[in-house]
Design a protein around this motif. Structure first.
Motif, PDB file in Angstrom:
ATOM      1  N   SER B 682       0.746  -1.340   0.483  1.00 42.45           N
ATOM      2  CA  SER B 682       0.145  -0.219  -0.283  1.00 42.45           C
ATOM      3  C   SER B 682       0.943   1.135  -0.316  1.00 42.45           C
ATOM      4  N   ASN B 683       2.429   0.836   0.760  1.00 40.82           N
ATOM      5  CA  ASN B 683       2.825   2.755   1.124  1.00 40.82           C
ATOM      6  C   ASN B 683       3.615   2.485  -0.702  1.00 40.82           C
ATOM      7  N   ALA B 684       3.703   1.771  -0.935  1.00 39.71           N
ATOM      8  CA  ALA B 684       4.711   0.993  -2.604  1.00 39.71           C
ATOM      9  C   ALA B 684       3.362   2.017  -2.903  1.00 39.71           C
ATOM     10  N   VAL B 685       2.558   1.936  -3.378  1.00 41.68           N
ATOM     11  CA  VAL B 685       1.109   2.721  -3.997  1.00 41.68           C
ATOM     12  C   VAL B 685       1.174   4.005  -4.334  1.00 41.68           C
ATOM     13  N   ALA B 686       1.074   5.072  -2.778  1.00 41.67           N
ATOM     14  CA  ALA B 686       0.973   5.407  -1.947  1.00 41.67           C
ATOM     15  C   ALA B 686       2.078   6.604  -3.253  1.00 41.67           C
ATOM     16  N   ASN B 687       3.339   5.874  -2.588  1.00 45.75           N
ATOM     17  CA  ASN B 687       4.497   6.545  -3.322  1.00 45.75           C
ATOM     18  C   ASN B 687       4.292   6.805  -4.435  1.00 45.75           C
ATOM     19  N   ALA B 688       4.193   5.403  -5.634  1.00 45.27           N
ATOM     20  CA  ALA B 688       3.674   5.579  -7.086  1.00 45.27           C
ATOM     21  C   ALA B 688       2.818   6.736  -7.325  1.00 45.27           C
ATOM     22  N   ILE B 689       1.437   7.066  -6.847  1.00 45.33           N
ATOM     23  CA  ILE B 689       0.342   7.755  -7.645  1.00 45.33           C
ATOM     24  C   ILE B 689       0.100   9.012  -7.065  1.00 45.33           C
ATOM     25  N   GLY B 690       0.703   8.817  -5.389  1.00 40.90           N
ATOM     26  CA  GLY B 690       0.556  10.143  -4.776  1.00 40.90           C
ATOM     27  C   GLY B 690      -0.529  10.697  -4.140  1.00 40.90           C
ATOM     28  N   VAL B 691      -0.951   9.452  -4.152  1.00 44.60           N
ATOM     29  CA  VAL B 691      -2.555   9.830  -2.964  1.00 44.60           C
ATOM     30  C   VAL B 691      -2.196   7.897  -1.979  1.00 44.60           C
ATOM     31  N   ARG B 692      -3.274   8.146  -0.946  1.00 41.82           N
ATOM     32  CA  ARG B 692      -3.185   6.756  -0.666  1.00 41.82           C
ATOM     33  C   ARG B 692      -4.836   5.932  -1.022  1.00 41.82           C
ATOM     34  N   ALA B 705     -10.266   5.122  -8.066  1.00 45.92           N
ATOM     35  CA  ALA B 705     -11.377   6.226  -7.213  1.00 45.92           C
ATOM     36  C   ALA B 705      -9.993   6.842  -6.347  1.00 45.92           C
ATOM     37  N   ALA B 706      -9.493   6.591  -6.067  1.00 46.90           N
ATOM     38  CA  ALA B 706      -7.952   7.336  -5.189  1.00 46.90           C
ATOM     39  C   ALA B 706      -7.830   8.765  -5.926  1.00 46.90           C
ATOM     40  N   LEU B 707      -7.302   7.632  -7.138  1.00 48.56           N
ATOM     41  CA  LEU B 707      -6.850   9.066  -8.262  1.00 48.56           C
ATOM     42  C   LEU B 707      -7.562   9.689  -8.903  1.00 48.56           C
ATOM     43  N   ALA B 708      -8.551   9.688  -8.930  1.00 47.74           N
ATOM     44  CA  ALA B 708      -9.565  10.185  -9.298  1.00 47.74           C
ATOM     45  C   ALA B 708      -9.584  11.674  -7.976  1.00 47.74           C
ATOM     46  N   LYS B 709      -9.431  11.538  -6.941  1.00 47.94           N
ATOM     47  CA  LYS B 709      -9.599  13.080  -6.142  1.00 47.94           C
ATOM     48  C   LYS B 709      -8.238  13.351  -5.435  1.00 47.94           C
ATOM     49  N   GLY B 710      -7.412  12.524  -6.321  1.00 51.41           N
ATOM     50  CA  GLY B 710      -6.276  13.564  -6.387  1.00 51.41           C
ATOM     51  C   GLY B 710      -4.822  12.998  -6.647  1.00 51.41           C
ATOM     52  N   GLY B 711      -3.542  12.947  -6.591  1.00 55.15           N
ATOM     53  CA  GLY B 711      -2.578  12.082  -7.088  1.00 55.15           C
ATOM     54  C   GLY B 711      -1.466  12.848  -7.609  1.00 55.15           C
ATOM     55  N   ILE B 712      -0.559  12.188  -7.953  1.00 52.96           N
ATOM     56  CA  ILE B 712       0.749  12.266  -9.095  1.00 52.96           C
ATOM     57  C   ILE B 712       1.311  13.815  -7.993  1.00 52.96           C
ATOM     58  N   ALA B 713       0.915  14.712  -8.095  1.00 52.39           N
ATOM     59  CA  ALA B 713       0.840  16.121  -7.926  1.00 52.39           C
ATOM     60  C   ALA B 713       2.233  16.729  -8.429  1.00 52.39           C
TER      61      ALA B 713
END
Lengths: 222, 713
Positions: B682-692, B705-713
């Motif tokens: 899960s931490n690796a995914v958050a690190n990849a896409i910038g969102v938990r 769904a998480a990406l739709a709320k934000g992410g990468i940045a």
């Protein structure tokens, strides 16, 4: 079940081409009444030539397993897996999912890896059935088995016979696989303990060993 | 430290211990010769099937079995739960049928008519507002001064929502077995179990049959993972049915039924706040957790995990549901506690703009007493994952839809050695037998026993016969909590050392030296320092005359052969397709300590397997319940998704050995490596896409769904 498909596509006589009605009648018989003899057309070909319907009571069948004919009396609905395990005490093939997903029951039918839980015993008549017992005939380990032992490609071992049979069939067709090929080729078998690292290495190593014997060169990463 | 006579050989003296040795059961498993309980076919054996309740909560109004009884081939129909009983989960067993063949038993089930009064059920617990009076809040727990920690104006506070659903054990061999009454008084059962020695007392109590009249057998077993300690209702029923029909009865759960009733890992969901100083020093923890393990609810998991954060407030709510009862699932409570803690801490590290490894290192004083172990393991794991090269701050800024990320997690487990008795026999013909009522779940119990004995006797592994899987053998503990290797290696070592002393006494006069001057090495009994004066093992054993040496070995016992408590670090390297939401594992790195390793090959395999299972519950697994019908929607293997051979990427395992590790003695390894994958991935995914992505499994839908709320940045 290829026997059924083939017969539908190729009626015995060209002038008795199927009507939609015939086909539906035939399909109805197969669904409601039981199953048809493997070597007979799977549909009622004409009104005066009644299809030979078997079952639901037990019928005599003959299976050719590991080079030996085995005569059994089975209900037509009995799967090849249950025939092996419950009627012949050949328990190497395991029942894990019982619906063609996990591969623990893999046997080799005319050279092709199949899920024994998804083949009816009567449909396996006339075919060469190779089971894990036949692959270790005479108590000697097959090279695929040796590779499994060497790479510890098992923990509880319940899925192992299925993996060994699937590996054997896969390597027969893909003698020089890459890791990616192994992952695709053995993708129809599941393990819960998680021994895929060992299985992957065992399959590649078995290929390498066999190529070595034949003077070939393996390109798969081990 | 003074040498104690049973101590493990010094590192330089070990011929087998710690080497990579193929498991002794390998040939039997690979050739299909290994007989599991499911494979036992007895003369005249009949087959049983169980009728399960289709409702999650219901009262039995009537049961009519008459039509089933009339079916030719049916031998008996037995009502398990009577009219008026309130059923708490779908799949609970109502009626058992025994027939000549499996297919007939299945037909008979369809002829049984049961009427139920349906009662309200709850099978979803993630939304606490929907569970009504099923929620049972526990008293708030406080340590230190959390209010001050969170009010500190300099504190950096991270707040998040995290969770993992109920998953199942999904043992390859379903639960069940074969029961046979040897005569009117004596029962023999073959049960797929983790607890051979512990079964007869449990069966005896329920059946009212003396323990001495019950024999439990389990030569090979197809996976337990914590779900096979009890005979269970089906184990008792098959004994009763076998008595009723006067023939052996096989009763194995069908996959769908097994998934519904025979084991679930409790879910946990949490709102977590964590506080730290700007330099990363942890100062406060606040959590609201809830979860379910079925009708029994779920107790507070051990959070905050590993790092004992100062100043805590913990509030927990147990939710009783109708999802089927929980069972111990590999490292009970730990994978969940690890996930909740290590994801929350990872989010805090990201907020602090800190490298998570640096953040963990900074707080390792909270991981006492294993601070140094974690430090070494984090360094090793970082090296193997090429962390410095591959890690980046949150959100992979590289072009293209595929984003790569790295995540880390740490874990702990107790382990140790359970109580174990074994019989060690050295026979005059030179053969050696170790006999004990243990079991091999696939963890390599037989192999560990054989290696321990062979090492002690100076013999090859093949020279040792290991007898396990029979409750008539000297009792050994159940295989749970990573305690088997410690238990059986301890009893075997002590028994073998004592047996060898007796052999020395028998051969010493012939060699003209006192017994204390003899040693066993390389298949010989020889005078220490004078190998020329020796006998082969076989010649030596012949001196026993007609009487075998028979010695009992015990664990625990004199000399410290094992201990308890391990650490462990895992790093996940993943790629996430931001267009499809698919997470792919590139590489998993596991660095693990477990004291003295008996067999490096099977130990490494435990880690490979645990990580594979961890990938499964991180990406695919969930016991999906339908609130309308109250039933499990995915009880078969086509819909309950396990990790496959193409899902695991590269797995790198490094076992910590040598000084500081080996001298802790044998500890056990079944649980620890399965704990960390959830958080690491899960931490690796958050690190990849910038969102938990807040909850496991990390399905494509949740990632999108998480990406739709934000992410990468």
């Amino acid at each position: 079940m290829s026997w059924k498909k083939d017969k539908v596509r190729k009626p015995a006589k060209p002038n008795e081409a199927l009507t939609r009605r015939d086909f539906l009648q035939g399909a109805g018989v197969a669904v409601s009444g039981g199953l048809l003899v493997g070597r007979e057309p799977a549909i009622a070909a004409s009104p005066d030539e009644k299809a030979k319907v078997l079952g639901p009571e037990a019928v005599p069948i003959t299976l050719r397993i590991n080079g030996k004919a085995q005569k059994l009396t089975l209900e037509p609905r009995v799967t090849l897996l249950d025939a092996l395990r419950n009627h012949l005490d050949m328990t190497g093939a395991k029942k894990m999912c019982d619906r063609g997903t996990c591969g623990a029951c893999t046997v080799i039918l005319d050279g092709k890896a199949v899920y024994a839980c998804s083949v009816l015993a009567i449909a396996a008549q006339g075919k060469e059935i190779l089971t894990i017992e036949g692959l270790a005939a005479g108590g000697k380990l097959h090279p695929v088995m040796t590779a499994f032992v060497e790479h510890d490609a098992h923990q509880c071992g319940f899925c192992t016979p299925g993996f060994v049979m699937a590996s054997k069939a896969f390597l027969d067709k893909n003698p020089n696989p890459l890791q990616q090929d192994v992952e695709e080729g053995l993708g129809g078998n599941l393990c819960r303990c998680g021994v895929y690292v060992g299985v992957r290495q065992a399959a590649l190593d078995a290929a390498k060993a066999r190529l070595g014997e034949k003077g070939g060169k393996a390109h798969g990463k081990v | 430290m003074a040498k104690c006579k049973y101590d493990w050989p010094e590192a330089g003296q070990r011929k087998l211990i710690g080497k990579r040795i193929s498991r002794v059961t390998g040939p039997a498993m690979a050739s299909g010769q290994a007989k599991y309980s499911y494979d036992i076919n007895r003369p005249g054996m009949l087959y049983a099937r169980l009728l399960a309740c289709p409702y999650a909560h219901a009262k039995i109004k009537s049961i009519d079995t008459s039509e089933a009884e009339k079916l030719p081939g049916v031998k008996t129909v037995r009502i398990i739960q009577r009219v008026g009983t309130e059923i708490q989960w779908a799949g609970d067993e109502i009626v058992a049928v025994v027939a000549e063949r499996e297919e007939i038993a299945e037909d008979a089930l369809r002829r049984i008519k049961v009427e139920y009064e349906k009662l309200p059920h709850i099978v979803h617990e993630e939304d606490l507002s929907q569970v009504g009076d099923r929620a049972k809040p526990a008293a708030e727990q406080r340590t230190g001064d959390p209010d001050a920690a969170f009010k500190d104006p300099d504190a950096v506070i991270s707040e998040g929502y995290y969770g993992l659903p109920v998953i199942i054990h999904c043992t390859p061999e379903t639960h069940g077995g074969v029961a046979e009454w040897v005569d009117a008084e004596n029962l023999r059962v073959w049960i797929s179990t983790q607890n051979v020695s512990g079964l007869p007392p449990q069966i005896a109590e329920t059946l009212g049959t003396p323990v001495t009249n019950i024999q439990a057998l389990c030569e090979y077993m197809g996976g337990g993972f914590g779900s096979k300690f009890s005979p269970d209702r089906w184990g008792i029923e098959m004994a009763r049915l076998a008595k009723d029909v006067g023939k052996p009865v096989k009763l194995m759960l069908q996959r769908e039924h097994d998934s519904m009733v025979a084991g679930a890992r409790p879910s946990y969901f949490a709102k977590i706040r964590v506080a730290a100083k700007k330099d990363g020093t942890l100062t406060g923890w606040e959590s609201d957790t809830w979860g379910t393990g079925g009708p029994g609810g779920a107790t507070l998991p051990p959070i905050p995990y590993v790092l004992n954060v100062p100043n805590q407030i913990k509030r927990h709510t147990s939710v009783a549901t109708n999802v089927g009862p929980a069972r111990a699932w590999r490292a009970p409570g730990h994978p969940q506690a690890c996930y909740l803690t290590m994801t929350a801490l990872d989010d805090l590290a990201a907020k602090l703009n800190m490298d998570p490894i640096e953040f963990l290192m900074k707080n390792l004083a909270l991981a006492k007493p294993r601070e140094q172990i974690y430090r070494q393991e984090l360094q090793k794991a970082a090296e193997l994952a090429e962390w410095t090269k591959n890690w980046h701050p949150r959100g992979d800024k590289s072009p293209g839809p595929i984003k790569r990320g790295l995540g880390v997690s740490i874990h702990t487990w107790g382990g140790g050695g359970h109580n174990s008795l074994c019989n060690v026999a050295i026979h005059p013909d030179g053969s050696v037998e170790i006999t004990l009522g243990s079991q091999d779940l696939g963890t390599g119990t037989r192999t560990v026993i054989a290696i321990t004995a062979a090492e002690t006797f100076g013999l090859p592994v093949e020279a040792v016969t290991v007898n396990i899987g029979d409750s008539k053998y000297p009792p050994s503990g159940g295989s749970g909590g990573s305690t088997t290797v410690g238990g059986v290696s301890g009893s075997t070592r002590r028994g073998c050392v004592d047996a060898l002393e007796q052999l020395f006494a028998a051969v010493a006069p012939g060699l003209g030296v006192p017994a204390e001057q003899l040693e066993a090495a390389d298949g010989r009994i020889q005078v220490k320092g004078d190998a020329a004066k020796s006998l082969t093992w076989k010649q030596a054993c012949a001196k026993l005359g007609v009487k075998s040496v028979q010695v009992q070995g015990k664990n625990p016992g004199p000399c410290q052969l094992g201990s308890s408590g391990v650490g462990g670090v895992q790093i996940a390297d993943v790629s996430v397709d931001t267009e499809t939401g698919i997470v792919k594992i590139n590489k998993m790195v596991a660095v693990q300590d477990c004291g003295l390793i008996i067999d490096l090959k099977t130990a490494e395999n435990q880690c490979y397997g645990a990580i594979t299972m961890g990938i499964g519950y991180s990406l695919f697994e969930e016991k999906i319940m339908d609130q309308v019908t109250g039933r499990m929607l995915n009880p078969n293997l086509d819909s309950y998704k396990l990790a496959g051979i193409g899902d695991i990427g590269e797995i790198v395992v490094h076992m910590m050995t040598g000084p500081g590790y080996d001298d802790r003695g044998v500890i056990g390894l079944g649980e620890p490596p399965v704990i960390a994958p959830g958080a690491a991935i899960s931490n690796a995914v958050a690190n990849a896409i910038g969102v938990r992505v807040p909850t496991l499994p990390l399905t494509p839908a949740k990632v999108l769904a998480a990406l739709a709320k934000g992410g990468i940045a």
